[in-house]
Design a protein around this motif. Structure first.
Motif, PDB file in Angstrom:
ATOM      1  N   PRO A  95       0.791  -1.240   0.000  1.00  0.00           N
ATOM      2  CA  PRO A  95       0.000   0.000   0.000  1.00  0.00           C
ATOM      3  C   PRO A  95       0.819   1.283   0.000  1.00  0.00           C
ATOM      4  O   PRO A  95       0.250   2.353  -0.238  1.00  0.00           O
ATOM      5  CB  PRO A  95      -0.819  -0.123   1.293  1.00  0.00           C
ATOM      6  CG  PRO A  95      -0.914  -1.590   1.548  1.00  0.00           C
ATOM      7  CD  PRO A  95       0.403  -2.143   1.100  1.00  0.00           C
ATOM      8  N   VAL A 100       1.248   2.466  -6.589  1.00  0.00           N
ATOM      9  CA  VAL A 100      -0.081   2.277  -6.006  1.00  0.00           C
ATOM     10  C   VAL A 100      -0.725   3.624  -5.705  1.00  0.00           C
ATOM     11  O   VAL A 100      -1.886   3.869  -6.060  1.00  0.00           O
ATOM     12  CB  VAL A 100       0.015   1.425  -4.726  1.00  0.00           C
ATOM     13  CG1 VAL A 100      -1.313   1.416  -3.976  1.00  0.00           C
ATOM     14  CG2 VAL A 100       0.437  -0.002  -5.073  1.00  0.00           C
ATOM     15  N   SER A 101       0.010   4.516  -5.058  1.00  0.00           N
ATOM     16  CA  SER A 101      -0.569   5.806  -4.668  1.00  0.00           C
ATOM     17  C   SER A 101      -0.645   6.783  -5.838  1.00  0.00           C
ATOM     18  O   SER A 101      -1.643   7.497  -5.997  1.00  0.00           O
ATOM     19  CB  SER A 101       0.234   6.421  -3.521  1.00  0.00           C
ATOM     20  OG  SER A 101       1.593   6.601  -3.884  1.00  0.00           O
ATOM     21  N   TYR A 153      -8.313  -1.401  -8.421  1.00  0.00           N
ATOM     22  CA  TYR A 153      -8.487  -1.382  -6.966  1.00  0.00           C
ATOM     23  C   TYR A 153      -9.809  -1.985  -6.511  1.00  0.00           C
ATOM     24  O   TYR A 153     -10.012  -2.180  -5.312  1.00  0.00           O
ATOM     25  CB  TYR A 153      -8.416   0.056  -6.451  1.00  0.00           C
ATOM     26  CG  TYR A 153      -7.140   0.786  -6.786  1.00  0.00           C
ATOM     27  CD1 TYR A 153      -6.024   0.704  -5.959  1.00  0.00           C
ATOM     28  CD2 TYR A 153      -7.041   1.567  -7.933  1.00  0.00           C
ATOM     29  CE1 TYR A 153      -4.851   1.384  -6.262  1.00  0.00           C
ATOM     30  CE2 TYR A 153      -5.878   2.250  -8.250  1.00  0.00           C
ATOM     31  CZ  TYR A 153      -4.785   2.157  -7.413  1.00  0.00           C
ATOM     32  OH  TYR A 153      -3.625   2.826  -7.719  1.00  0.00           O
ATOM     33  N   PRO A 541      -3.663  -2.943  -3.825  1.00  0.00           N
ATOM     34  CA  PRO A 541      -4.053  -2.419  -2.513  1.00  0.00           C
ATOM     35  C   PRO A 541      -4.539  -0.977  -2.612  1.00  0.00           C
ATOM     36  O   PRO A 541      -4.143  -0.231  -3.508  1.00  0.00           O
ATOM     37  CB  PRO A 541      -2.745  -2.490  -1.709  1.00  0.00           C
ATOM     38  CG  PRO A 541      -1.665  -2.344  -2.747  1.00  0.00           C
ATOM     39  CD  PRO A 541      -2.189  -3.054  -3.965  1.00  0.00           C
ATOM     40  N   PRO A 543      -4.142   2.693  -1.530  1.00  0.00           N
ATOM     41  CA  PRO A 543      -2.955   3.381  -1.009  1.00  0.00           C
ATOM     42  C   PRO A 543      -3.090   3.688   0.485  1.00  0.00           C
ATOM     43  O   PRO A 543      -4.131   4.190   0.937  1.00  0.00           O
ATOM     44  CB  PRO A 543      -2.907   4.676  -1.831  1.00  0.00           C
ATOM     45  CG  PRO A 543      -3.672   4.380  -3.070  1.00  0.00           C
ATOM     46  CD  PRO A 543      -4.742   3.411  -2.668  1.00  0.00           C
ATOM     47  N   PHE A 544      -2.057   3.393   1.232  1.00  0.00           N
ATOM     48  CA  PHE A 544      -2.081   3.651   2.674  1.00  0.00           C
ATOM     49  C   PHE A 544      -2.288   5.133   2.963  1.00  0.00           C
ATOM     50  O   PHE A 544      -2.955   5.508   3.931  1.00  0.00           O
ATOM     51  CB  PHE A 544      -0.775   3.169   3.313  1.00  0.00           C
ATOM     52  CG  PHE A 544      -0.661   3.510   4.768  1.00  0.00           C
ATOM     53  CD1 PHE A 544      -1.531   2.962   5.694  1.00  0.00           C
ATOM     54  CD2 PHE A 544       0.304   4.408   5.216  1.00  0.00           C
ATOM     55  CE1 PHE A 544      -1.443   3.285   7.044  1.00  0.00           C
ATOM     56  CE2 PHE A 544       0.398   4.735   6.554  1.00  0.00           C
ATOM     57  CZ  PHE A 544      -0.473   4.178   7.474  1.00  0.00           C
ATOM     58  N   GLN A 557      -9.298  -1.582   3.459  1.00  0.00           N
ATOM     59  CA  GLN A 557      -8.222  -2.111   2.625  1.00  0.00           C
ATOM     60  C   GLN A 557      -8.708  -3.376   1.911  1.00  0.00           C
ATOM     61  O   GLN A 557      -9.596  -4.087   2.393  1.00  0.00           O
ATOM     62  CB  GLN A 557      -6.998  -2.439   3.483  1.00  0.00           C
ATOM     63  CG  GLN A 557      -5.778  -2.956   2.729  1.00  0.00           C
ATOM     64  CD  GLN A 557      -5.316  -2.003   1.631  1.00  0.00           C
ATOM     65  OE1 GLN A 557      -5.816  -2.074   0.514  1.00  0.00           O
ATOM     66  NE2 GLN A 557      -4.369  -1.137   1.964  1.00  0.00           N
ATOM     67  N   TYR A 561      -3.879  -7.480   2.077  1.00  0.00           N
ATOM     68  CA  TYR A 561      -2.868  -6.432   2.251  1.00  0.00           C
ATOM     69  C   TYR A 561      -2.905  -5.891   3.672  1.00  0.00           C
ATOM     70  O   TYR A 561      -3.973  -5.724   4.255  1.00  0.00           O
ATOM     71  CB  TYR A 561      -3.111  -5.284   1.273  1.00  0.00           C
ATOM     72  CG  TYR A 561      -2.949  -5.658  -0.171  1.00  0.00           C
ATOM     73  CD1 TYR A 561      -1.695  -5.747  -0.750  1.00  0.00           C
ATOM     74  CD2 TYR A 561      -4.063  -5.909  -0.962  1.00  0.00           C
ATOM     75  CE1 TYR A 561      -1.539  -6.088  -2.079  1.00  0.00           C
ATOM     76  CE2 TYR A 561      -3.919  -6.239  -2.310  1.00  0.00           C
ATOM     77  CZ  TYR A 561      -2.660  -6.331  -2.857  1.00  0.00           C
ATOM     78  OH  TYR A 561      -2.506  -6.664  -4.176  1.00  0.00           O
ATOM     79  N   ASN A 563      -1.726  -2.664   6.106  1.00  0.00           N
ATOM     80  CA  ASN A 563      -1.300  -1.264   6.040  1.00  0.00           C
ATOM     81  C   ASN A 563      -0.030  -1.030   6.849  1.00  0.00           C
ATOM     82  O   ASN A 563       0.624  -0.034   6.695  1.00  0.00           O
ATOM     83  CB  ASN A 563      -2.411  -0.353   6.564  1.00  0.00           C
ATOM     84  CG  ASN A 563      -3.567  -0.276   5.594  1.00  0.00           C
ATOM     85  OD1 ASN A 563      -3.362  -0.296   4.394  1.00  0.00           O
ATOM     86  ND2 ASN A 563      -4.786  -0.215   6.108  1.00  0.00           N
TER      87      ASN A 563
END
Length: 563
Positions: A95, A100-101, A153, A541, A543-544, A557, A561, A563
């Motif tokens: 994440p 991912v982000s 996602y 995942p 994104p954290f 989530q 996955y 975090n």
């Protein structure tokens, strides 16, 4: 007394307009209020949607845009062949990874830009016809964004209005709800947009929206409507597959498939009736992007290959040449399945005009000058990762002459075989780029037919594409979803967002385990993405960073996955 009354009256007026008086009116910066007023303003905002898509797909940070292709059955990352980190890129999705982000963020930038237009255009004083078209385009781009997010996602927060104040209370919709939002946007867009033969090159048309709508219907399991949407595109009189050679390179060896990717041949104005949507590029236009290093990314790093022949060590090639597409560095390369596993004899898409499997040694200082690099046995001296592998002409383009190397008199420098040496700045794909072609519409309809368990109809659509490629026709009994995915590789290599396709179908894990398990580097067998794939990797995942900052609600989530 009269003076006091005047003052009192003034105070009364001022008092009534206090809120207006205190309202901030930025004069030195652009805001939504002062930059979206005229039709030209809104058109500029729509243009930004096109730029946003091009940035997301081809210009964003390396680790972001490449994630649409490597770590799949198509390709592996060759920039770091023995370390393993990047080669297991898809399987090591966590994440906090940039891809991912950033892919999440850049896609939401497109959605938010679309929402800005949709929220404000209703009150704009512009002609109704123009308003409808721009609304249709904004709806299309919002749907395009939600399609990418849902594919990668699953369910995501649905935002359908301009955000004017900070929010930390987002919640996820389901994946089906996200696809349904895209479906509704596209259905309205179809009613507002013009037909493809009535819009400028690069603009979004009714047929482009219907093409994407067919895919969204498939994602929703509505196969009848998917067939109907795709058929509407296929049957439109102004679109058809290109079956004869055409365009800018008719005087050069080639075939109709290679013509599709030549500079100057992408847009409908070139006579290409197969194009549905292409991102535009105008060389030396300040408004055009500069960061589309697609060729640089996916073609081999051939310029540094050293060979020893009869005790003499030289490079095999004098350097990068325009005829080989310019400078390349091979950050990722195709899997063995893509290069050799999917092809049958006679397929035009595997011809020498489309896949370069051998070249002549052009360094006249080498005793091997003029010999064939592969056929004559010299390729064994190259690193099989990055330095040499077959490469695809479809990502190449003409290199502008300002990138030619020149001598002191300004004359172009040539290899002894007559190719133009280029500078290291010749590292872009200097042409328009396809997003949707009609051949994919046929393959989407084939997928919908498979969803209806109609293998015969699916085979018929696939065979339209294969017939153009002069490939052997497929029997209905051979057609399943994996055959269709192989056909998409053959036809749409480096065009479709392969990661999105595989995640949408739930096939990323299975196909990557099977076809991207290991590869050969200079140190021998090296494990790739498929070695560490887990079942939950069919979805990325969340994104954290999104979960962490969303303090007023919970963004769940995806399973598997942490975090």
């Amino acid at each position: 007394m009269a003076g006091m009354l005047a003052v009192a009256a003034l105070l009364a007026v001022t008092s009534c307009d206090e809120n207006k008086f205190l309202e901030e009116k930025p004069l030195s910066i652009y805001t939504a209020e002062n930059s979206l007023a005229t039709g030209a303003d809104f058109q500029a905002a729509v243009n930004e949607l096109h730029r946003g898509v091009r940035y997301l797909l081809y210009e964003s940070e390396n680790v972001c845009r490449y994630a649409f292709w490597y770590g799949t059955d198509l390709a592996f990352c060759s920039a770091d062949p023995d370390n393993g980190y990047l080669n297991k890129y898809a399987a090591m999705m966590i994440p906090t990874m940039d891809a991912v982000s950033n892919n999440w963020n850049y896609t939401y930038v497109i959605i938010n830009q679309a929402n800005l237009i949709l929220t404000r255009i209703e009150d704009a004083e512009i002609p109704e016809a123009d308003k409808n078209v721009m609304r249709g385009e904004a709806l299309f781009f919002r749907a395009f964004g939600y399609r990418i997010l849902a594919n990668l996602y699953g369910g995501v927060p649905l935002i359908t209005e301009e955000i004017t104040n900070p929010r930390r209370d987002f919640v996820r919709a389901s994946r089906q709800e996200t696809y349904t939002q895209a479906k509704n946007d596209l259905a309205e867009a179809v009613s507002l947009l013009g037909n493809i033969d009535a819009v400028k090159d690069g603009k979004i048309s009714k047929q482009v929206a219907q093409h994407l709508l067919a895919e969204i219907y498939i994602s929703l399991g509505d196969y009848d409507n998917a067939v109907s949407a795709a058929t509407t595109v296929i049957d439109y009189p102004a679109v058809k597959l290109m079956t004869e050679r055409y365009g800018t390179k008719l005087d050069q060896p080639g075939d109709v498939y290679s013509d599709l990717f030549k500079t100057g041949n992408i847009n409908r104005s070139s006579g290409n009736t197969e194009t549905l949507w292409a991102l535009q590029y105008d060389h030396q236009n300040p408004g055009s992007p500069t960061g589309n290093t697609w060729h640089w990314t996916v073609n081999p790093f051939y310029s540094q290959i050293a060979i020893t022949v009869d005790g003499v060590t030289t490079t095999a090639f004098k350097g990068n040449t325009a005829e080989k597409g310019g400078r390349s560095i091979a950050w990722f390369q195709p899997t063995e399945h893509t290069l050799n596993g999917v092809w049958e004899e006679g397929d035009m898409r595997n011809s020498e005009h489309n896949i370069v499997r051998d070249v002549q040694i052009d360094n006249d200082a080498s005793p091997a000058f003029g010999k064939w690099f592969v056929a004559d046995g010299y390729s064994v001296q190259a690193d099989p990762v990055r330095q040499w592998f077959p490469f695809f002409r479809k990502v190449m383009s003409d290199v502008p002459e300002e990138y030619y190397q020149r001598d002191a008199n300004g004359n172009p420098l040539l290899t002894a075989l007559g190719e133009h040496l280029v500078t290291n700045s010749a590292n872009s794909t200097f042409r328009d780029m396809y997003v949707f072609r009609l051949s994919e519409t046929y393959l989407l309809r084939a997928e919908a037919h498979l969803g209806k368990n109609n293998q015969s109809a699916a085979a018929a659509d696939i065979n339209v594409v294969r017939a153009r490629a002069q490939a052997p026709l497929v029997n209905a009994s051979q057609v399943d979803i994996d055959y269709l995915l192989d056909e998409r590789l053959r036809e749409l290599m480096y065009e479709e967002l392969r990661m999105c396709t595989l995640c949408r179908m739930g096939k990323l894990v299975e196909r990557t385990r099977k076809y991207n398990y290991t590869h050969i580097s200079k140190t021998g067998q090296v494990e790739s993405s498929g070695m560490s794939m887990q079942d939950y990797h069919n979805l990325w995942p969340i994104p954290f960073s999104e979960i962490e900052r969303n303090v007023d609600a919970v963004i769940e989530q995806n399973p598997g996955y942490a975090n």
